[in-house]
Design a protein around this motif. Structure first.
Motif, PDB file in Angstrom:
ATOM      1  N   ILE A 163      18.470  21.255 -46.564  1.00 16.52           N
ATOM      2  CA  ILE A 163      18.498  20.211 -45.538  1.00 16.52           C
ATOM      3  C   ILE A 163      18.137  20.788 -44.178  1.00 16.52           C
ATOM      4  CG2 ILE A 163      19.994  18.602 -44.296  1.00 16.52           C
ATOM      5  CD1 ILE A 163      21.526  18.190 -46.925  1.00 16.52           C
ATOM      6  N   GLY A 164      18.709  21.943 -43.840  1.00 22.33           N
ATOM      7  CA  GLY A 164      18.418  22.560 -42.549  1.00 22.33           C
ATOM      8  C   GLY A 164      16.966  22.961 -42.409  1.00 22.33           C
ATOM      9  N   ALA A 165      16.403  23.555 -43.473  1.00 23.22           N
ATOM     10  CA  ALA A 165      14.998  23.963 -43.419  1.00 23.22           C
ATOM     11  C   ALA A 165      14.081  22.752 -43.313  1.00 23.22           C
ATOM     12  CB  ALA A 165      14.650  24.785 -44.654  1.00 23.22           C
ATOM     13  N   GLY A 166      14.394  21.683 -44.047  1.00 24.62           N
ATOM     14  CA  GLY A 166      13.568  20.482 -43.996  1.00 24.62           C
ATOM     15  C   GLY A 166      13.614  19.797 -42.646  1.00 24.62           C
ATOM     16  N   ILE A 167      14.807  19.691 -42.070  1.00 20.10           N
ATOM     17  CA  ILE A 167      14.925  19.076 -40.745  1.00 20.10           C
ATOM     18  C   ILE A 167      14.187  19.913 -39.709  1.00 20.10           C
ATOM     19  CG2 ILE A 167      16.556  18.512 -38.911  1.00 20.10           C
ATOM     20  CD1 ILE A 167      18.531  17.649 -41.047  1.00 20.10           C
ATOM     21  N   GLY A 168      14.310  21.239 -39.813  1.00 25.42           N
ATOM     22  CA  GLY A 168      13.598  22.108 -38.878  1.00 25.42           C
ATOM     23  C   GLY A 168      12.094  21.950 -38.994  1.00 25.42           C
ATOM     24  N   ALA A 169      11.596  21.871 -40.230  1.00 22.51           N
ATOM     25  CA  ALA A 169      10.152  21.687 -40.431  1.00 22.51           C
ATOM     26  C   ALA A 169       9.686  20.344 -39.880  1.00 22.51           C
ATOM     27  CB  ALA A 169       9.810  21.796 -41.920  1.00 22.51           C
ATOM     28  N   ALA A 170      10.480  19.287 -40.119  1.00 22.91           N
ATOM     29  CA  ALA A 170      10.109  17.962 -39.608  1.00 22.91           C
ATOM     30  C   ALA A 170      10.107  17.940 -38.082  1.00 22.91           C
ATOM     31  CB  ALA A 170      11.072  16.910 -40.147  1.00 22.91           C
ATOM     32  N   LEU A 171      11.075  18.594 -37.473  1.00 22.00           N
ATOM     33  CA  LEU A 171      11.130  18.628 -36.013  1.00 22.00           C
ATOM     34  C   LEU A 171       9.945  19.387 -35.429  1.00 22.00           C
ATOM     35  CD1 LEU A 171      14.951  19.220 -35.370  1.00 22.00           C
ATOM     36  CD2 LEU A 171      13.639  17.117 -35.027  1.00 22.00           C
ATOM     37  N   LEU A 172       9.534  20.460 -36.107  1.00 24.23           N
ATOM     38  CA  LEU A 172       8.352  21.196 -35.642  1.00 24.23           C
ATOM     39  C   LEU A 172       7.108  20.317 -35.703  1.00 24.23           C
ATOM     40  CD1 LEU A 172       8.829  24.758 -37.192  1.00 24.23           C
ATOM     41  CD2 LEU A 172       8.871  24.141 -34.766  1.00 24.23           C
ATOM     42  N   ALA A 173       6.960  19.566 -36.790  1.00 25.85           N
ATOM     43  CA  ALA A 173       5.801  18.680 -36.915  1.00 25.85           C
ATOM     44  C   ALA A 173       5.819  17.602 -35.837  1.00 25.85           C
ATOM     45  CB  ALA A 173       5.779  18.044 -38.305  1.00 25.85           C
ATOM     46  N   ILE A 174       6.990  16.994 -35.608  1.00 25.23           N
ATOM     47  CA  ILE A 174       7.096  15.952 -34.589  1.00 25.23           C
ATOM     48  C   ILE A 174       6.840  16.533 -33.203  1.00 25.23           C
ATOM     49  CG2 ILE A 174       8.702  14.350 -33.478  1.00 25.23           C
ATOM     50  CD1 ILE A 174      10.027  13.979 -36.203  1.00 25.23           C
ATOM     51  N   ALA A 175       7.385  17.724 -32.956  1.00 25.18           N
ATOM     52  CA  ALA A 175       7.185  18.355 -31.645  1.00 25.18           C
ATOM     53  C   ALA A 175       5.715  18.644 -31.398  1.00 25.18           C
ATOM     54  CB  ALA A 175       7.997  19.644 -31.572  1.00 25.18           C
ATOM     55  N   PHE A 176       5.005  19.069 -32.441  1.00 20.60           N
ATOM     56  CA  PHE A 176       3.580  19.326 -32.255  1.00 20.60           C
ATOM     57  C   PHE A 176       2.813  18.040 -32.019  1.00 20.60           C
ATOM     58  CE2 PHE A 176      -0.726  19.777 -33.973  1.00 20.60           C
ATOM     59  CZ  PHE A 176      -1.190  20.806 -33.163  1.00 20.60           C
ATOM     60  N   LEU A 177       3.186  16.968 -32.746  1.00 18.25           N
ATOM     61  CA  LEU A 177       2.487  15.699 -32.593  1.00 18.25           C
ATOM     62  C   LEU A 177       2.656  15.116 -31.203  1.00 18.25           C
ATOM     63  CD1 LEU A 177       3.229  13.951 -36.007  1.00 18.25           C
ATOM     64  CD2 LEU A 177       0.988  14.544 -35.114  1.00 18.25           C
ATOM     65  N   LEU A 178       3.860  15.188 -30.674  1.00 15.57           N
ATOM     66  CA  LEU A 178       4.158  14.488 -29.423  1.00 15.57           C
ATOM     67  C   LEU A 178       4.398  15.419 -28.247  1.00 15.57           C
ATOM     68  CD1 LEU A 178       6.612  11.792 -30.863  1.00 15.57           C
ATOM     69  CD2 LEU A 178       4.137  11.621 -30.553  1.00 15.57           C
ATOM     70  N   GLY A 179       4.477  16.735 -28.512  1.00 15.04           N
ATOM     71  CA  GLY A 179       4.848  17.663 -27.456  1.00 15.04           C
ATOM     72  C   GLY A 179       3.922  17.663 -26.262  1.00 15.04           C
ATOM     73  N   GLY A 180       2.636  17.661 -26.515  1.00 13.06           N
ATOM     74  CA  GLY A 180       1.686  17.700 -25.414  1.00 13.06           C
ATOM     75  C   GLY A 180       1.836  16.537 -24.468  1.00 13.06           C
ATOM     76  N   PHE A 181       2.023  15.344 -24.994  1.00 14.66           N
ATOM     77  CA  PHE A 181       2.141  14.157 -24.142  1.00 14.66           C
ATOM     78  C   PHE A 181       3.481  14.093 -23.426  1.00 14.66           C
ATOM     79  CE2 PHE A 181      -1.199  12.698 -27.043  1.00 14.66           C
ATOM     80  CZ  PHE A 181      -2.154  12.366 -26.100  1.00 14.66           C
ATOM     81  N   VAL A 182       4.543  14.522 -24.103  1.00 12.95           N
ATOM     82  CA  VAL A 182       5.865  14.490 -23.466  1.00 12.95           C
ATOM     83  C   VAL A 182       5.878  15.379 -22.238  1.00 12.95           C
ATOM     84  CG1 VAL A 182       8.283  15.106 -23.771  1.00 12.95           C
ATOM     85  CG2 VAL A 182       7.083  13.882 -25.575  1.00 12.95           C
ATOM     86  N   VAL A 183       5.333  16.588 -22.371  1.00 13.32           N
ATOM     87  CA  VAL A 183       5.303  17.509 -21.235  1.00 13.32           C
ATOM     88  C   VAL A 183       4.423  16.973 -20.122  1.00 13.32           C
ATOM     89  CG1 VAL A 183       4.624  19.822 -20.499  1.00 13.32           C
ATOM     90  CG2 VAL A 183       5.811  19.500 -22.672  1.00 13.32           C
ATOM     91  N   LEU A 184       3.260  16.467 -20.484  1.00 15.75           N
ATOM     92  CA  LEU A 184       2.328  15.989 -19.472  1.00 15.75           C
ATOM     93  C   LEU A 184       2.825  14.740 -18.749  1.00 15.75           C
ATOM     94  CD1 LEU A 184      -1.016  16.579 -21.335  1.00 15.75           C
ATOM     95  CD2 LEU A 184      -0.314  17.657 -19.221  1.00 15.75           C
TER      96      LEU A 184
END
Length: 541
Positions: free
Chosen positions: A11-32
C-alpha cells in the motif's frame, strides 16, 4: 515478513508511486501558478476571438470525430459479432494495430489514401470528379475515425460478448426476427458501453496533437493542444500557454467527471470475440449487409497500412537505413521508449498492487475505500492531461533553473511513462485481481509474502498481460510526438521528430520511407517483447 507487513509495504509503495505520477502531471503548473509571475489573464483569453474560435473548433472536431467513430463502429461491431468465418479473430487483432501505430505514421497513411494525390483522389479524378481536400476539418475527421473507430468497435464487441448465453439461446428458440433481437438483446448491450466509449474517444480527440498539427492546415483548424505548442515554441508566451492548458484540462476533466457519474469506465476492456455463441437466425437482408459492412470496415482500416508499405518501399530505404541521422534518431527513440516503458510498468504495477492490497484487507473501512478510489482516479487522471500539456508545464518550470533542452530527454521519458499508465493498468489490473481472487487466500494461509508471493502466485498469471502492456508502452513511447515536439533539438532527435522535420522540408520520399521504418520497428519491438515474456519458460511455474 508477515501478511500484514507485506500488505502495508504494498500500500505504501503504491501510494508513493501514484503521488509521484500525480506530482509530475500537475507539478509544473502548480509551481508556476503560485510563484513566478506567470499567471494567465483569463479575461483577455475569454475576450480573444481567436481563442474562442480555437475552443469552438476543438469541441467541433472532437464532437464530430466521436459521433462518426461511434456511428460507424456500431454496425461493424454488430456485423462482426453476428458472423462466424475463418479470419474473424485476425480482423479483431488487426484492429489493435491503429492503437499501436505511431500517430504520425497513421496521419501520413491517411494522406496517402485520402489526400489530394492519394489513391481515392486519383480514382475520383479518373471519373471526372474533383479531388479530395484532406487538410483541415475533413482530414482531421478521417484520421480520428481511422484511429478511434477500431477502438469503439472492440469495446462494442466486448459488450456483446458479455451478453448471457441464455439470451442468444432464447432468441434462437423463439426464432426472433433480426429487428427484435437488436431491440431486446443487442442494443441494451451496446447502450451499456456507449457512454464510456464515446467519452474516451472524445477525450482522445480533444487532446489530439499530432493529427491536428499535420492535417490542420492552418489557423482555422487549430485546437487548444496545438495552440499551447505554438504559444511556447513560436510565440514564447508562457502566460498564454498556461491559460490555454488550464482551459483544456478543465474541459477534459468535465468530460471525465460526467463519465464517472454515469458509472462507466472511460477506458473499459476489449476482447477478441471468442466467448459468445449466437443461435439467432439471420434474415436475407442481414445476411447480405453484414458481410459488406465487415468488408468495408476492414478495408478502411487496412488500406492505410498497405499504402504506407507501398509508398515506403518506393523510397530509397537502403540510403535511409545507413544514414547517420536516421540511425541516431532510431537509437534515441529506442532508448527513450525502453526507459519510459520500464518506468511506466514499475509505477503502474506498484499502484495496482496497492489497489489489490487495499481490497483484501480484514476490514474495508471508509479510509481503505477512499484510498482505493483515489488510486484508481490517479490512473484515470492521465487521460485528462495530454503529453503536450505536461511537457509545456515542465518546459516553463525548468527554464528558470536549468537548460531546458539539456533536461529534455528526462522529461520526455517521464512524460511517456505517465501517458502509458492507463493502458498498463487496464491490461494488467484484471489479471492481478484474478490471481489474488483464485489463490490469494491460500497464499496468505501458507504465509507467502513479498517476493515469494510475487513469484509463485502473481507472476505466472501476470506474465502474458505484462508482456502486452510493456509492448504497448514501448509502442506508444517509440512513436510519440507530443513531448518531443517541445524538447526536440539538434542534439535530441527521435525518429518521429526526424520524420516531422523531413515532412516540413517537403522531402516526401524520405518521409514515406521513415514512416515505413517507424511502423515496422514499432511492430517488431512489440513482437520481440511479447515473445521474450511469453515463450520463455519460467522455472518457478
Amino acid at each position: 515478513m508477515n501478511t500484514r507487513t507485506d500488505r502495508r509495504i504494498r500500500i505504501g509503495a503504491g501510494i508513493g508511486a501514484a503521488l509521484l505520477a500525480i506530482a509530475f502531471l500537475l507539478g509544473g503548473f502548480v509551481v508556476l501558478l503560485t510563484a513566478g509571475g506567470q499567471a494567465p489573464d483569463f479575461e483577455s483569453l475569454a475576450l480573444d476571438p481567436y481563442v474562442r474560435a480555437i475552443f469552438g473548433f476543438t469541441l467541433l472536431q472532437a464532437g464530430l470525430s466521436t459521433l462518426l467513430s461511434v456511428l460507424l463502429a456500431i454496425p461493424f461491431a454488430l456485423a462482426l459479432h453476428r458472423l462466424r468465418f475463418p479470419g474473424r479473430r485476425l480482423i479483431l487483432r488487426l484492429f489493435l494495430l491503429p492503437q499501436a501505430l505511431p500517430v504520425l505514421v497513421g496521419a501520413l497513411a491517411v494522406i496517402t489514401i485520402w489526400g489530394r494525390n492519394g489513391v481515392v483522389s486519383e480514382a475520383m479524378a479518373s471519373l471526372g470528379l474533383p479531388r479530395l481536400e484532406i487538410y483541415g476539418l475533413s482530414g482531421i475527421l478521417v484520421a480520428h475515425v481511422f484511429f478511434n473507430m477500431p477502438l469503439a468497435a472492440r469495446l462494442f464487441v466486448s459488450a456483446l460478448d458479455r451478453v448471457p448465453a441464455e439470451a442468444w439461446k432464447l432468441s434462437g428458440q423463439l426464432a426472433l426476427p433480426s429487428t427484435t433481437v437488436f431491440r431486446l438483446v443487442e442494443w441494451p448491450a451496446l447502450k451499456s458501453a456507449l457512454p464510456g466509449a464515446a467519452a474516451l474517444i472524445f477525450m482522445l480527440c480533444v487532446t489530439s496533437f499530432t493529427i491536428v498539427l499535420v492535417l490542420g492546415g492552418g489557423p482555422a483548424a487549430t485546437t487548444l493542444e496545438v495552440a499551447v505548442y505554438q504559444a511556447l515554441r513560436y510565440d514564447f508566451d508562457p502566460a498564454r500557454a498556461i491559460g490555454l492548458s488550464l482551459i483544456q484540462i478543465v474541459l477534459t476533466a468535465a468530460v471525465l467527471s460526467v463519465t464517472l457519474r454515469f458509472g462507466r469506465d472511460p477506458a473499459g476492456g476489449f476482447g477478441l470475440g471468442g466467448k459468445a455463441r449466437r443461435f439467432d437466425a439471420a434474415g436475407p437482408l442481414r445476411g447480405l449487409l453484414d458481410p459488406l459492412v465487415v468488408a468495408a470496415g476492414t478495408l478502411f482500416v487496412v488500406s492505410p497500412f498497405v499504402a504506407i508499405l507501398v509508398s515506403g518501399l518506393a523510397a530509397d530505404l537502403s540510403r535511409l537505413v545507413t544514414e547517420p541521422a536516421v540511425i541516431d534518431a532510431a537509437a534515441t527513440s529506442l532508448a527513450v521508449s525502453l526507459a519510459a516503458a520500464c518506468l511506466s510498468l514499475l509505477v503502474s504495477t506498484l499502484v495496482l498492487m496497492a489497489i489489490e492490497a487495499l481490497g483484501r484487507g480484514p476490514r474495508q473501512g471508509v479510509a481503505a475505500r477512499s484510498a482505493r478510489n483515489l488510486l484508481e482516479l490517479a490512473t484515470s487522471l492521465v487521460l485528462v492531461v495530454s503529453p503536450v500539456i505536461v511537457g509545456a508545464g515542465w518546459f516553463l518550470l525548468l527554464r528558470g533553473f536549468t537548460d531546458v533542452l539539456a533536461a529534455g530527454p528526462y522529461v520526455v521519458v517521464a512524460t511517456n511513462a505517465v501517458m502509458a499508465m492507463p493502458f498498463i493498468v487496464r491490461i494488467v489490473g484484471p489479471a492481478l485481481r484474478e490471481a489474488n481472487a483464485g489463490t490469494g487466500r491460500l497464499a496468505e494461509s501458507l504465509g507467502l509474502t513479498g517476493l515469494a508471493r510475487l513469484v509463485f502466485v502473481e507472476w505466472p498469471v501476470l506474465r502474458r498481460p505484462m508482456a502486452l502492456a510493456f509492448a504497448f508502452a514501448i509502442a506508444l513511447s517509440f512513436g510519440d510526438l507530443g513531448a518531443i515536439a517541445l524538447f526536440g533539438s539538434n542534439d535530441f532527435v527521435t525518429l518521429p521528430y526526424l520524420l516531422l522535420q523531413r515532412m516540413g522540408s517537403y522531402r516526401t520520399a524520405d518521409a514515406a520511407g521513415l514512416a515505413l521504418l517507424l511502423g515496422l520497428i514499432t511492430i517488431a519491438l512489440m513482437a520481440i517483447v511479447e515473445r521474450g515474456f511469453i515463450e520463455r519458460r519460467d522455472i518457478a511455474v
